[in-house]
Design a protein around this motif. Structure first.
Motif, PDB file in Angstrom:
ATOM      1  N   TYR A   9       0.836  -1.199   0.000  1.00  0.00           N
ATOM      2  CA  TYR A   9       0.000   0.000   0.000  1.00  0.00           C
ATOM      3  C   TYR A   9       0.878   1.259   0.000  1.00  0.00           C
ATOM      4  CZ  TYR A   9      -4.288  -2.629   0.972  1.00  0.00           C
ATOM      5  OH  TYR A   9      -5.379  -3.470   0.883  1.00  0.00           O
ATOM      6  N   ILE A  11       0.816   4.811   1.045  1.00  0.00           N
ATOM      7  CA  ILE A  11       0.001   5.560   1.994  1.00  0.00           C
ATOM      8  C   ILE A  11       0.448   7.024   2.057  1.00  0.00           C
ATOM      9  CG2 ILE A  11      -0.715   5.725   4.407  1.00  0.00           C
ATOM     10  CD1 ILE A  11      -0.209   2.698   4.616  1.00  0.00           C
ATOM     11  N   THR A  27     -10.158   5.940   3.519  1.00  0.00           N
ATOM     12  CA  THR A  27      -9.425   4.738   3.107  1.00  0.00           C
ATOM     13  C   THR A  27      -8.003   4.717   3.653  1.00  0.00           C
ATOM     14  OG1 THR A  27      -8.898   5.878   1.028  1.00  0.00           O
ATOM     15  CG2 THR A  27     -10.737   4.321   0.989  1.00  0.00           C
ATOM     16  N   VAL A  28      -7.391   5.892   3.812  1.00  0.00           N
ATOM     17  CA  VAL A  28      -6.031   5.955   4.351  1.00  0.00           C
ATOM     18  C   VAL A  28      -6.036   5.529   5.815  1.00  0.00           C
ATOM     19  CG1 VAL A  28      -4.108   7.489   4.925  1.00  0.00           C
ATOM     20  CG2 VAL A  28      -5.260   7.703   2.723  1.00  0.00           C
ATOM     21  N   ALA A  31      -6.476   1.787   6.130  1.00  0.00           N
ATOM     22  CA  ALA A  31      -5.259   1.047   5.786  1.00  0.00           C
ATOM     23  C   ALA A  31      -4.252   1.088   6.927  1.00  0.00           C
ATOM     24  CB  ALA A  31      -4.645   1.612   4.507  1.00  0.00           C
ATOM     25  N   CYS A  97       2.757  12.047  -1.143  1.00  0.00           N
ATOM     26  CA  CYS A  97       2.535  10.719  -1.717  1.00  0.00           C
ATOM     27  C   CYS A  97       3.836   9.952  -1.916  1.00  0.00           C
ATOM     28  CB  CYS A  97       1.819  10.847  -3.062  1.00  0.00           C
ATOM     29  SG  CYS A  97       0.157  11.535  -2.939  1.00  0.00           S
ATOM     30  N   LEU A 121      -3.032   4.825  -2.664  1.00  0.00           N
ATOM     31  CA  LEU A 121      -4.164   5.459  -2.002  1.00  0.00           C
ATOM     32  C   LEU A 121      -4.167   6.965  -2.296  1.00  0.00           C
ATOM     33  CD1 LEU A 121      -4.168   3.659   1.473  1.00  0.00           C
ATOM     34  CD2 LEU A 121      -5.426   3.060  -0.615  1.00  0.00           C
TER      35      LEU A 121
END
Length: 238
Positions: A9, A11, A27-28, A31, A97, A121
């Motif tokens: 992932y 993140i 969603t972050v 995770a 990112c 993500l």
């Protein structure tokens, strides 16, 4: 039966001390709450980011591997070994990112080689946010990272980027170490043509956010304090 591989992932984190809930999607947080294995730039800042995103996360359960300029390249492959054992792994950058202007790209490349699913993500990218707000050509742009420190080489690079921008109708993006922003701004104003557009995008997503696009001649009549403030510079001449 073989153990199903875990996923890698990517993140995102905030670009500064802003509230994660204001800039990161749910969603972050989900995770981060379920992943215990991470590849990070610096352990201290990563633990702080994880705690801010998921306050209830157990810090002692975390397994962090550092990936930065001091990392032995021979160690990188082991960072995604947990995926081979069925555990998900997260990559966290110091800001923004992972994989974009970030060493995490080396781990992502290995994941593809090892047939490990990569899951990016949604989160803040200073490069894309600056381009969005600049008014320059979002169809064609290039990010160059840091310009040379040597004054003569830096001036040469600035002129070349300006020529490339005009020849290719392409926006040119670059950054500087925050405490040297003032010197770079002075170099841009003394080197670029007067009609070249220059976007200064500072403290993106923070309460002190400042984004403005002016010609070089117009900038010479305006002053902005960029000292120790994360800033993206974009130029375009057409």
């Amino acid at each position: 039966m073989d153990t199903p591989k875990g996923k890698l992932y990517l993140i995102p984190t905030t670009l500064g001390e802003s509230n994660p809930l204001e800039v990161l999607p749910l969603t972050v947080r989900k995770a981060v709450e379920q992943i215990n294995h991470y590849v990070v730039e610096h352990e201290k800042s990563a633990r702080r980011s994880i705690q801010r995103i998921a306050p209830s996360k157990s810090q002692p359960d975390l397994h962090l591997q550092q990936l930065n300029k001091f990392t032995d390249p021979g160690e990188i492959r082991s960072f995604i070994d947990p995926c081979l054992e069925g555990f998900d792994v997260g990559i966290i950058s110091d800001a923004g990112c992972p994989g974009i202007a970030d060493p995490g790209a080396a781990v992502v490349a290995l994941a593809h080689e090892m047939d490990i699913q990569v899951v990016p993500l949604v989160g803040p990218s200073s490069i894309l946010l600056a381009m969005m707000a600049s008014g320059m050509n979002g169809q064609k742009f290039a990010f160059h990272g840091y310009l040379p420190i040597d004054k003569r080489e830096r001036r040469k690079e600035i002129k070349q980027l300006e020529r490339d921008s005009k020849a290719n109708d392409q926006a040119q993006l670059f950054i500087e170490t925050p405490y040297r922003n003032g010197q770079l701004m002075d170099a841009l104003l003394s080197t670029l043509l007067g009609d070249t557009r220059l976007c200064v995008a500072t403290d993106i997503t923070l309460p002190t956010e400042y984004i403005k696009t002016l010609t070089v001649d117009q900038w010479k009549k305006n002053k902005v304090d960029l000292h120790k403030r994360p800033t993206l510079f974009i130029i375009q001449n057409n």
